[in-house]
Write a protein that holds these residues in place. Structure first.
Motif, short mmCIF file in Angstrom:
data_model
loop_
_atom_site.label_atom_id
_atom_site.label_comp_id
_atom_site.label_asym_id
_atom_site.label_seq_id
_atom_site.Cartn_x
_atom_site.Cartn_y
_atom_site.Cartn_z
N LEU A 150 0.83 -1.21 0.00
CA LEU A 150 0.00 0.00 0.00
C LEU A 150 0.86 1.26 0.00
O LEU A 150 1.85 1.35 0.74
N LEU A 189 -0.58 4.78 7.44
CA LEU A 189 -1.16 4.43 6.14
C LEU A 189 -2.18 3.29 6.30
O LEU A 189 -3.26 3.32 5.72
N THR A 210 -2.67 2.17 -4.35
CA THR A 210 -2.72 3.38 -3.53
C THR A 210 -3.99 3.32 -2.68
O THR A 210 -4.88 2.49 -2.92
N LEU A 211 -4.08 4.23 -1.72
CA LEU A 211 -5.31 4.30 -0.92
C LEU A 211 -6.52 4.56 -1.82
O LEU A 211 -7.58 3.98 -1.64
N GLU A 212 -6.32 5.43 -2.80
CA GLU A 212 -7.42 5.75 -3.71
C GLU A 212 -7.83 4.52 -4.52
O GLU A 212 -9.01 4.27 -4.74
N CYS A 220 -7.54 1.40 -3.54
CA CYS A 220 -8.25 0.50 -2.62
C CYS A 220 -9.70 0.93 -2.47
O CYS A 220 -10.61 0.09 -2.44
N ASP A 221 -9.89 2.23 -2.37
CA ASP A 221 -11.25 2.76 -2.20
C ASP A 221 -12.10 2.47 -3.44
O ASP A 221 -13.18 1.89 -3.36
N GLU A 226 0.59 5.79 -0.43
CA GLU A 226 -0.28 6.97 -0.43
C GLU A 226 -0.44 7.50 -1.86
O GLU A 226 -1.53 7.82 -2.29
N LYS A 282 -5.34 4.55 7.80
CA LYS A 282 -6.18 5.23 6.80
C LYS A 282 -6.97 4.22 5.97
O LYS A 282 -8.14 4.45 5.65
N LEU A 283 -6.30 3.13 5.63
CA LEU A 283 -7.01 2.07 4.89
C LEU A 283 -8.15 1.51 5.73
O LEU A 283 -9.27 1.33 5.24
#
Length: 858
Positions: free
Chosen positions: A88, A151, A121-123, A125-126, A90, A154-155
């Motif tokens: 993962l 991080l 990235t976090l985005e 994953c979303d 950012e 945040k996930l």
């Protein structure tokens, strides 16, 4: 355990450590706790990945986290489990870092792990998690291994949001996954080569409980689910016990395999049962293990069903308005679910359990409320004695059998929810009981329920095309409760040792007397159970065109009513044993036996049937077919050469086909193959001057083309010509396509024209090596002087018929007829033979034949 060593990790070193770990697990498996084995495996992987992360200097990258997901995130790692992890970030990675991460993942592959790696990235994953339920589920089970903890937090915050797969949407998606998975496995836990993970009742059903609880309350284990109040202590104990058993079986399976797989195939069942310490004579060890396995699957499937219902009722549909309707003092309907009003009702008045299933029949769209199922499950565990001991329960049980859809809506759910076990004392013995063979594809209890379900379909005209005789007879049976009870008991004594039909007849007699049936009805049920295989054996392993066979069959059956009961039970039994068994060829076979027996009853039992009328009728019908086709050749000159049996043993369509083929034929050899004339099989018709080793050459040629032979009809004309027919299929039961038919025709012609015997080129079925069938030769009706009837029981194998016919040739025996029956791994073949003088074999010749067959086949 991963051993920390100085210097760099290498794939060779890791592979060596993995092999050492496997050897340690094998050595300690019998006494080890499976949770400890799984924990050690998981910790080994954790330590390896964390060490490797540092070796690649990825720990120096602040914007990076290594996260275990899926089963690895749950700490559920078995010897061959995929290593699922997420890397993962950012922001998107620069090229040099992406290359290093790619090398990290490749290194893990090089170490022999099956890797399920993703880099997001976090985005990512979303967005990807919202679009795909599988990705979302994996992320829900994430666990930080090393790297940026912020991080990871945040996930966790992203996947924890209510709008990231809202619980209703998540629940419905998971239930849809379950439905699709169940359909792949015929909606039953009882497949005899089950998948530990995906089979109904397997680990995926446990995971469903975890996922629902995880999405709802972040509970990560059974213990946490218990603490959240989502399951009862009794349910927790049962789930924990069955989970441990499945874990143990899966761990053992992975220890004996080299590649990832979760299917308990027959050869693996033997090895796993030995590893788990199951013992016994013959197949007892593996059958005992598999019985425990199937019982665990059923318990998990039921628990998963109950808890999913509970969640839906209390959390998914909680805002809807309740529609409530009183059914009686004990039950009411809430939103189409049958709800138990008095919680102690099943304990205080156990016979009311039967009312539950009566309401399911009356209300075709209703289902059982989760609280009702939970209370039922608890009450059955507290029951003293059996429900059938209660007069009120017996009355209600019999009433269920008389209702439309009583099997589908009452008996099948009663089995599913454990009520049949609480009602019939002997039922527990067949719950989850498998038969270690290649013939029965279901456990005994599942097979029994499928027999009952099949019988009930005979009430529907939609079934008429496949089962015209049964659909005609079944609705007119004097009392369908008799055949339903006989079906319940026909295999109930399996697994006890001894003749299961005889023992089951005793059981059903006791049950029927307890339920108030009169002597005549009891005798009918006992006879049906005792003789439930009689029609199947007679039709498939006897010469039903022989009047003596028909007379003997009719004498045992005694009357028309029993015949009607028996044919319905027999057809249902065959269809419920293996989905590939029933076809239109067998349908015609059973219809013929039924017709001949009817004729025998109508004529009376004083004399054998005279088949001449049937022969003349077949001739007349064949002539009508020929005339309709514009056939003008003289067929009578052909038919004058043929014995009466020729017209009896071939259908009018086949007689007409032969006549067209042989019109004006001058050649002494003709081979034609067609799918049009023998329903359910491909017919091979051979016309030639009779010659030595004819049968041997034909079956060898057929065997070399990897085909199954189901029937062989040997007819010799009055002037010494063979009019032989073979019914064949592909190994999977399908008919031969055009190209295959033409190739086979050429192969048989070449074989028959050759002075050499065809060399068999068949390959062995590897599944058969795990089965042991002792060769047995039986001679029937040895008082006959015209021919000898022989049954052969042996292990099926490539070229079996060629081996057998070679023995016949060595002893100068002629085959008059043959019925070829393969029951899974076992061949059960029937032959009618004559010696060199054209007579029945002497006692000495029979002894010699038996010895030679034993020597060749064992």
């Amino acid at each position: 355990m991963f051993q920390s060593v100085e210097g760099l990790l290498t794939p060779g070193l890791i592979k060596q450590q993995k092999e050492q770990l496997k050897q340690t697990e094998l050595e300690n498996f019998a006494q080890a706790d499976v949770n400890s084995l799984i924990s050690h495996r998981t910790l080994f992987c954790d330590n390896f990945l964390i060490r490797l992360w540092r070796q690649f200097s990825l720990h120096e990258v602040t914007d990076l986290a290594l996260i275990a997901v899926g089963g690895y995130g749950r700490r559920e790692i078995f010897p061959l489990s995929d290593l699922d992890f997420l890397i993962l970030t950012e922001q998107p990675m620069p090229a040099d870092l992406a290359k290093k991460v790619e090398e990290f993942i490749q290194f893990v592959w090089d170490c022999g792990f099956d890797v399920g790696a993703s880099v997001r990235t976090l985005e990512d994953c979303d967005s990807q998690g919202r679009a795909d339920i599988t990705i979302a589920t994996n992320l829900l089970e994430s666990r930080l291994l090393t790297g940026n903890e912020t991080l990871f937090d945040k996930l966790s915050s992203i996947v924890g949001r209510e709008d990231f797969w809202p619980r209703k949407t998540f629940f419905e998606a998971k239930i849809q996954e379950k439905k699709q998975r169940y359909q792949r496995y015929n909606n039953t836990s009882y497949n005899l080569e089950p998948d530990i993970k995906y089979n109904p009742g397997g680990l995926r059903d446990l995971h469903l409980i975890y996922w629902i609880a995880l999405r709802h309350s972040n509970a990560l284990s059974l213990e946490e689910i218990l603490q959240s109040g989502f399951i009862y202590p009794e349910e927790y104990a049962e789930l924990e016990r069955n989970q441990q058993f499945l874990f143990k079986v899966r761990f053992a399976l992975h220890l004996i395999l080299k590649r990832y797989d979760n299917r308990l195939l027959f050869d693996r069942q033997v090895k796993v049962s030995e590893l788990l310490g199951y013992q016994g004579e013959g197949n007892q060890g593996v059958e005992t293990m598999m019985k425990a396995f199937f019982q665990s699957l059923q318990a998990i499937s039921l628990a998963s069903d109950i808890l999913a219902k509970h969640y839906k009722e209390h959390f998914v549909d909680e805002n809807g308005e309740e529609e409530c309707q009183v059914l009686d003092d004990n039950f009411q309907m809430i939103n189409n679910a049958i709800f138990l009003v008095r919680e102690d009702c099943f304990v205080q008045q156990p016979d009311t359990i039967l009312d539950l299933f009566s309401y399911l029949i009356i209300r075709p769209q209703a289902e059982l409320h989760s609280s009702t199922l939970r209370l039922l499950h608890l009450a059955l565990g507290q029951l003293n004695g059996y429900l059938s001991e209660l007069p009120a329960a017996r009355e209600k049980f019999l009433r269920l059998l008389t209702q439309p859809r009583g099997i589908e809506r009452a008996l099948i759910p009663m089995h599913k929810y454990g009520v049949l076990t609480a009602y019939i004392p002997e039922w527990k013995g067949i719950e989850g009981l498998m038969q270690f063979d290649l013939f029965h594809i279901y456990t005994v209890d599942e097979h029994t329920m499928r027999v009952l379900a099949k019988l009930e379909t005979f009430l529907s005209e939609e079934t008429a095309e496949a089962h015209p005789l049964c659909v005609k007879l079944f609705p007119s049976l004097p009392d369908r409760a008799l055949i339903y009870i006989a079906a319940l008991f026909h295999d109930i004594a399996k697994g006890r040792g001894g003749n299961h039909a005889d023992l089951g007849a005793v059981d059903v007699g006791r049950f029927a007397a307890q339920h108030g049936f009169d002597c005549r009805e009891i005798e009918t049920m006992k006879w049906l159970v005792k003789q439930h295989l009689f029609m199947s054996v007679t039709a498939q392993r006897r010469d039903i065109h022989d009047p003596e066979v028909v007379m003997n069959f009719a004498a045992e059956v005694q009357n028309q009513v029993r015949l009607n009961y028996l044919v319905c039970l027999t057809v249902a039994d065959i269809c419920a044993t293996n989905t590939t068994l029933w076809n239109s060829w067998k349908r015609s076979l059973f219809a013929s036996l039924y017709q001949y027996t009817n004729q025998q009853f109508n004529q009376g039992m004083d004399n054998l049937l005279d088949n001449q009328e049937q022969e003349e009728q077949n001739k007349a019908l064949a002539l009508e077919i020929l005339q309709s086709q514009g056939f003008t050749e003289d067929v009578q000159s052909l038919w004058k050469r043929c014995p009466g049996d020729y017209f009896l043993r071939n259908t009018p369509k086949e007689l007409a086909w032969h006549a067209v083929l042989l019109a004006g034929v001058e050649t002494e050899l003709l081979v034609k193959i067609s799918n049009r004339f023998s329903a359910g099989g491909t017919e091979v018709f051979i016309y030639c001057k009779d010659r030595p080793n004819l049968f041997l050459k034909v079956v060898a040629a057929i065997g070399n083309k990897k085909l199954s032979i189901h029937d062989a009809q040997i007819i010799t004309s009055l002037d010494g010509y063979a009019f032989d027919s073979f019914i064949v299929t592909e190994l999977d039961g399908s008919l031969l396509k055009f190209d295959r038919r033409r190739v086979l025709e050429k192969a048989i012609i070449n074989s028959l024209n050759s002075n050499e015997l065809t060399k068999l080129q068949g390959s062995e079925n590897h599944k058969l090596q795990h089965f042991n069938v002792k060769t047995e030769v039986r001679f029937l009706n040895t008082e006959k002087t015209t021919h000898t009837e022989m049954e052969l029981f042996t292990l099926d194998k490539a070229g079996l018929l060629a081996d057998v016919s070679l023995v016949f040739s060595e002893l100068n025996l002629s085959i008059q007829n043959a019925k070829i029956t393969t029951i899974g791994e076992k061949a059960q073949d029937f032959f009618i033979l004559t010696n060199a003088k054209g007579e029945a074999l002497s006692e000495r010749e029979r002894q010699s034949l038996s010895e030679k067959l034993q020597a060749r086949l064992d």
